[in-house]
Motif scaffolding. Structure first.
Motif, PDB file in Angstrom:
ATOM      1  N   MET A   1     -17.231  12.160  -8.002  1.00  0.00           N
ATOM      2  CA  MET A   1     -16.259  11.807  -6.966  1.00  0.00           C
ATOM      3  C   MET A   1     -14.855  11.937  -7.553  1.00  0.00           C
ATOM      4  N   ASP A   2     -13.979  12.745  -6.912  1.00  0.00           N
ATOM      5  CA  ASP A   2     -12.638  12.896  -7.450  1.00  0.00           C
ATOM      6  C   ASP A   2     -11.777  11.687  -7.116  1.00  0.00           C
ATOM      7  N   ARG A   3     -10.634  11.591  -7.820  1.00  0.00           N
ATOM      8  CA  ARG A   3      -9.777  10.404  -7.706  1.00  0.00           C
ATOM      9  C   ARG A   3      -9.340  10.146  -6.278  1.00  0.00           C
ATOM     10  N   GLU A   4      -9.019  11.185  -5.551  1.00  0.00           N
ATOM     11  CA  GLU A   4      -8.495  11.016  -4.193  1.00  0.00           C
ATOM     12  C   GLU A   4      -9.497  10.331  -3.269  1.00  0.00           C
ATOM     13  N   ASN A   5     -10.777  10.482  -3.558  1.00  0.00           N
ATOM     14  CA  ASN A   5     -11.804   9.903  -2.692  1.00  0.00           C
ATOM     15  C   ASN A   5     -12.352   8.579  -3.209  1.00  0.00           C
ATOM     16  N   LYS A   6     -11.817   8.090  -4.318  1.00  0.00           N
ATOM     17  CA  LYS A   6     -12.299   6.837  -4.889  1.00  0.00           C
ATOM     18  C   LYS A   6     -11.579   5.643  -4.274  1.00  0.00           C
ATOM     19  N   ILE A   7     -12.227   4.490  -4.363  1.00  0.00           N
ATOM     20  CA  ILE A   7     -11.615   3.234  -3.933  1.00  0.00           C
ATOM     21  C   ILE A   7     -10.576   2.848  -4.983  1.00  0.00           C
ATOM     22  N   ARG A   8      -9.371   2.591  -4.531  1.00  0.00           N
ATOM     23  CA  ARG A   8      -8.271   2.308  -5.458  1.00  0.00           C
ATOM     24  C   ARG A   8      -8.083   0.803  -5.630  1.00  0.00           C
ATOM     25  N   ILE A   9      -8.107   0.370  -6.884  1.00  0.00           N
ATOM     26  CA  ILE A   9      -7.979  -1.050  -7.203  1.00  0.00           C
ATOM     27  C   ILE A   9      -6.894  -1.210  -8.266  1.00  0.00           C
ATOM     28  N   ALA A  10      -6.005  -2.167  -8.062  1.00  0.00           N
ATOM     29  CA  ALA A  10      -4.985  -2.503  -9.056  1.00  0.00           C
ATOM     30  C   ALA A  10      -5.194  -3.958  -9.464  1.00  0.00           C
ATOM     31  N   ILE A  11      -5.457  -4.172 -10.752  1.00  0.00           N
ATOM     32  CA  ILE A  11      -5.750  -5.503 -11.279  1.00  0.00           C
ATOM     33  C   ILE A  11      -4.582  -5.948 -12.156  1.00  0.00           C
ATOM     34  N   TYR A  12      -3.996  -7.070 -11.803  1.00  0.00           N
ATOM     35  CA  TYR A  12      -2.837  -7.590 -12.521  1.00  0.00           C
ATOM     36  C   TYR A  12      -3.161  -8.916 -13.198  1.00  0.00           C
ATOM     37  N   TYR A 113      -4.099   0.897  -2.333  1.00  0.00           N
ATOM     38  CA  TYR A 113      -4.724   0.092  -3.387  1.00  0.00           C
ATOM     39  C   TYR A 113      -5.126  -1.290  -2.880  1.00  0.00           C
ATOM     40  N   ARG A 114      -6.241  -1.769  -3.384  1.00  0.00           N
ATOM     41  CA  ARG A 114      -6.669  -3.157  -3.203  1.00  0.00           C
ATOM     42  C   ARG A 114      -6.169  -3.933  -4.419  1.00  0.00           C
ATOM     43  N   HIS A 115      -5.482  -5.047  -4.199  1.00  0.00           N
ATOM     44  CA  HIS A 115      -4.836  -5.762  -5.290  1.00  0.00           C
ATOM     45  C   HIS A 115      -5.603  -7.023  -5.676  1.00  0.00           C
ATOM     46  N   VAL A 116      -5.759  -7.181  -6.998  1.00  0.00           N
ATOM     47  CA  VAL A 116      -6.498  -8.302  -7.564  1.00  0.00           C
ATOM     48  C   VAL A 116      -5.655  -8.952  -8.654  1.00  0.00           C
ATOM     49  N   ILE A 117      -5.491 -10.253  -8.602  1.00  0.00           N
ATOM     50  CA  ILE A 117      -4.959 -10.996  -9.755  1.00  0.00           C
ATOM     51  C   ILE A 117      -6.149 -11.447 -10.581  1.00  0.00           C
ATOM     52  N   ALA A 118      -6.108 -11.179 -11.884  1.00  0.00           N
ATOM     53  CA  ALA A 118      -7.130 -11.666 -12.811  1.00  0.00           C
ATOM     54  C   ALA A 118      -6.402 -12.414 -13.913  1.00  0.00           C
ATOM     55  N   THR A 119      -6.539 -13.732 -13.934  1.00  0.00           N
ATOM     56  CA  THR A 119      -5.694 -14.558 -14.782  1.00  0.00           C
ATOM     57  C   THR A 119      -6.458 -15.735 -15.367  1.00  0.00           C
ATOM     58  N   ALA A 120      -5.993 -16.189 -16.519  1.00  0.00           N
ATOM     59  CA  ALA A 120      -6.548 -17.401 -17.123  1.00  0.00           C
ATOM     60  C   ALA A 120      -6.016 -18.661 -16.451  1.00  0.00           C
ATOM     61  N   SER A 121      -4.990 -18.532 -15.623  1.00  0.00           N
ATOM     62  CA  SER A 121      -4.463 -19.688 -14.901  1.00  0.00           C
ATOM     63  C   SER A 121      -5.489 -20.175 -13.875  1.00  0.00           C
ATOM     64  N   GLU A 179     -19.110  -0.145  -6.931  1.00  0.00           N
ATOM     65  CA  GLU A 179     -19.671   0.545  -8.097  1.00  0.00           C
ATOM     66  C   GLU A 179     -18.518   1.091  -8.938  1.00  0.00           C
ATOM     67  N   ARG A 180     -18.647   0.968 -10.258  1.00  0.00           N
ATOM     68  CA  ARG A 180     -17.552   1.406 -11.135  1.00  0.00           C
ATOM     69  C   ARG A 180     -17.204   2.877 -10.924  1.00  0.00           C
ATOM     70  N   ASN A 181     -18.218   3.725 -10.760  1.00  0.00           N
ATOM     71  CA  ASN A 181     -17.936   5.159 -10.626  1.00  0.00           C
ATOM     72  C   ASN A 181     -17.361   5.532  -9.267  1.00  0.00           C
ATOM     73  N   GLN A 182     -17.313   4.557  -8.342  1.00  0.00           N
ATOM     74  CA  GLN A 182     -16.707   4.805  -7.039  1.00  0.00           C
ATOM     75  C   GLN A 182     -15.231   4.386  -6.993  1.00  0.00           C
ATOM     76  N   CYS A 183     -14.751   3.805  -8.100  1.00  0.00           N
ATOM     77  CA  CYS A 183     -13.421   3.196  -8.102  1.00  0.00           C
ATOM     78  C   CYS A 183     -12.477   3.888  -9.074  1.00  0.00           C
ATOM     79  N   HIS A 184     -11.220   3.907  -8.697  1.00  0.00           N
ATOM     80  CA  HIS A 184     -10.149   4.257  -9.625  1.00  0.00           C
ATOM     81  C   HIS A 184      -9.365   2.966  -9.862  1.00  0.00           C
ATOM     82  N   ILE A 185      -9.354   2.507 -11.128  1.00  0.00           N
ATOM     83  CA  ILE A 185      -8.813   1.189 -11.446  1.00  0.00           C
ATOM     84  C   ILE A 185      -7.554   1.306 -12.296  1.00  0.00           C
ATOM     85  N   ARG A 186      -6.522   0.609 -11.851  1.00  0.00           N
ATOM     86  CA  ARG A 186      -5.336   0.377 -12.664  1.00  0.00           C
ATOM     87  C   ARG A 186      -5.391  -1.062 -13.167  1.00  0.00           C
TER      88      ARG A 186
END
Length: 234
Positions: A1-12, A113-121, A179-186
């Protein structure tokens, strides 16, 4: 699956990545001042916990639990938090968030992009901040509750930090059916403890990095963003 067709996720990561300063102490002070001002008299005891942590007698989790017990209490009705969390989030957004982070999140939203906060807070206070910033999901350290719904000064499970944060991200992805291979993750972080998450991502951004992460980013070829001077650079 190329990048353009992947689910876009941004994890901050949050503290010192999206925010200029760490938020935990501000949260404790905000709650103490608004809920039980007399607890501010306990501030001189806090260096004891910091010393035990510095000596590696206590873990990061134990230090957080100790600080919470002193300034908020060991067992607090959830409603007592609810009264103050929105105001705390407003203060964080008003004084403690990089404008460049807001711009970048807005631009990524335009790109799907779908946005996710991932924090120790703590999720307890992060959710209100994340909602105001437009994040879709929150992965954070959880606090235990008792049968009557009181919030306890005890972490439920692991502190969402280092390898545990990556484990939580993977668990979240499985829970929502990604699925990891379905996603493009920042992934974005300021701290070298997030090296596992940054390595997991397709695009890693060392953001306002402290020196160990900046060195690792240069070795790994990760992109570097520095918003501390109000001027993002890569």
């Amino acid at each position: 699956m190329d990048r353009e067709n992947k689910i876009r996720i941004a994890i901050y990561d949050m503290d010192k990545t999206v925010t200029r300063r760490a938020t935990y102490n501000g949260f404790l002070m905000h709650m103490a001042w608004n809920k039980s001002p007399w607890r501010l008299l306990m501030l001189p005891v806090l260096p004891l916990g910091l010393m035990l942590y510095a000596l590696k007698i206590w873990s990061r989790s134990q230090l957080k639990q100790f600080s919470q017990s002193l300034l908020i209490g060991r067992k607090v009705p959830r409603i007592q938090f609810a009264r103050h969390l929105e105001r705390h989030a407003d203060l964080v957004l008003g004084k403690n968030v990089y404008q460049e982070a807001k711009w970048r999140i807005d631009a990524e939203k335009s790109d799907g992009y779908r946005h996710v906060i991932a924090t120790a807070s703590y999720r307890l206070y992060v959710e209100a901040i994340a909602a105001k910033l437009g994040f879709d999901d929150v992965i954070a350290t959880e606090l235990a509750t008792d049968d009557s719904g009181h919030v306890l000064a005890r972490i439920d499970g692991h502190n969402c930090y280092d390898e545990a944060k990556l484990d939580r991200v993977k668990a979240w992805m499985a829970e929502v059916g990604l699925e990891r291979n379905q996603c493009h993750i920042r992934a974005y972080s300021d701290h070298v403890s997030d090296a596992p998450l940054l390595s997991f991502a397709d695009e890693a951004f060392a953001t306002n990095p402290h020196p160990p992460l900046e060195r690792l980013a240069r070795d790994k070829g990760w992109q570097i963003l520095d918003w501390r001077d109000g001027d993002p650079a890569t």
